[in-house]
Design a protein around this motif. Structure first.
Motif, PDB file in Angstrom:
ATOM      1  N   ALA A 184      75.003   6.479 -23.157  1.00  0.00           N
ATOM      2  CA  ALA A 184      74.775   6.046 -21.772  1.00  0.00           C
ATOM      3  C   ALA A 184      74.643   7.212 -20.788  1.00  0.00           C
ATOM      4  CB  ALA A 184      75.872   5.076 -21.331  1.00  0.00           C
ATOM      5  N   PRO A 185      75.569   8.170 -20.764  1.00  0.00           N
ATOM      6  CA  PRO A 185      75.398   9.272 -19.803  1.00  0.00           C
ATOM      7  C   PRO A 185      74.217  10.172 -20.120  1.00  0.00           C
ATOM      8  CG  PRO A 185      77.314   9.649 -21.223  1.00  0.00           C
ATOM      9  CD  PRO A 185      76.865   8.241 -21.468  1.00  0.00           C
ATOM     10  N   LEU A 241      71.171   8.642 -18.635  1.00  0.00           N
ATOM     11  CA  LEU A 241      71.132   8.770 -17.172  1.00  0.00           C
ATOM     12  C   LEU A 241      70.530  10.087 -16.712  1.00  0.00           C
ATOM     13  CD1 LEU A 241      74.607   7.271 -16.207  1.00  0.00           C
ATOM     14  CD2 LEU A 241      72.369   6.308 -15.665  1.00  0.00           C
ATOM     15  N   GLN A 288      72.893  -0.062 -20.805  1.00  0.00           N
ATOM     16  CA  GLN A 288      73.895   0.133 -19.763  1.00  0.00           C
ATOM     17  C   GLN A 288      73.402   1.125 -18.715  1.00  0.00           C
ATOM     18  OE1 GLN A 288      76.617  -1.411 -19.135  1.00  0.00           O
ATOM     19  NE2 GLN A 288      77.785  -0.058 -17.783  1.00  0.00           N
ATOM     20  N   ALA A 289      72.762   2.197 -19.167  1.00  0.00           N
ATOM     21  CA  ALA A 289      72.248   3.193 -18.232  1.00  0.00           C
ATOM     22  C   ALA A 289      71.139   2.621 -17.351  1.00  0.00           C
ATOM     23  CB  ALA A 289      71.741   4.415 -19.003  1.00  0.00           C
TER      24      ALA A 289
END
Length: 309
Positions: free
Chosen positions: A79-80, A83, A107-108
């Motif tokens: 996820a990060p 991003l 989720q991102a």
């Protein structure tokens, strides 16, 4: 119009417990040792730091718990990275890792919109624990991403349905059970079976799938199981199925993705180096990664020229 190439982040998803033949757990490490990152760099990619997530059955209560714990960790790692705006290359591992890969990416993207996904595979991978006779988790990731199956897989980040049925397309399926097909048909998922691929050609089918999964989406990706390819081109996988997609066709289709700013990631799974005598399949996987994420010469030259001296 040329697009500035985006960096590529490589994520090693080292899990084999979800498969019958667990040798694919070592696939990512073997591919990197075989020069995958260097091949991407040579093609003009800026390759970022590598991330590895490894399953740990000693910390789990059973096989499914191993897979669930791993996918939670993988999703939290992906996820990060997603991003940052980089393109992700996830190297499996058995295909159960797709739950973590695409849950993290969904989720991102969630604040911006939906995630679309093209799934290239000889199998449908749409079992739930109730429908699967083998109870093999690598046969369940698509059902989980659609919100069906074990809550430990469907509820990552506290919400289910990471992929909507209308934003999913499966290409190349030729080995599956009726329960999987029934679930996907009941949801209205587009499945382009191998008979149709053989008749129309993979590139045409891929273009159709891409148009469908990207409609109204903030980003999209490709999850490619090596057993979707013809075993003559890529034999080193735990569940080879005859009469698959030609490597050359798969590479050509992936090249068509160049310059698409909404392409968030490519996942390549089920490579088993323990069966790869002579390295034929490793070379095929590297060629696929470069085809999908490598920088065309014209774009690479433009990006280089634009850099300050």
């Amino acid at each position: 119009m040329l697009h500035t190439p985006r960096p590529v982040e490589i994520v090693s998803a080292a899990i084999g417990e979800g498969a019958r033949d667990g040798g694919c757990k070592y696939g990512a490490s073997a591919l990197l040792a075989a020069g995958l990152a260097q091949a991407l760099s040579d093609s003009g990619c800026e390759v970022g730091a590598r991330t590895m997530v490894t399953s740990d059955p000693l910390q789990a209560t059973d096989r499914m718990d191993t897979v669930a714990r791993f996918n939670q960790a993988l999703a939290e790692a992906v996820a990060p990275l997603a991003l940052t705006g980089a393109q992700l290359l996830v190297l499996g591992g058995d295909h159960s890792c797709a739950v973590g890969s695409w849950s993290g990416m969904a989720q991102a993207l969630r604040p911006h919109g939906r995630l679309g996904l093209i799934w290239v595979d000889a199998h449908l991978d749409a079992h739930t624990p109730e429908s699967s006779e083998s109870n093999a988790p690598h046969g369940m990731p698509l059902a989980a991403l659609l919100g069906h199956g074990s809550a430990a897989l469907t509820q990552l980040f506290g919400w289910s349905g990471k992929i909507r049925p209308e934003n999913l397309a499966i290409i190349g399926a030729r080995s599956y059970e009726s329960a999987e097909r029934q679930l996907l048909e009941s949801l209205g998922v587009q499945v382009i079976y191998m008979e149709e691929v053989a008749r129309r050609g993979f590139e045409d089918c891929f273009a159709q799938a891409r148009a469908a999964v990207t409609a109204g989406c903030a980003g999209w990706g490709v999850s490619l199981d090596i057993d979707g390819l013809d075993p003559g081109d890529a034999p080193a996988t735990g569940t080879p199925v005859a009469h698959g997609i030609a490597l050359a066709e798969a590479m050509a289709a992936l090249r068509s993705c160049h310059g698409d700013p909404r392409l968030v990631g490519l996942e390549i799974v089920e490579y088993n180096p323990l069966h790869d005598f002579g390295g034929q399949t490793a070379r095929a996987v590297i060629a696929l990664a470069v085809a999908g994420l490598g920088v065309p010469a014209t774009a690479a030259s433009a990006a280089l020229a634009a850099r300050p001296a």
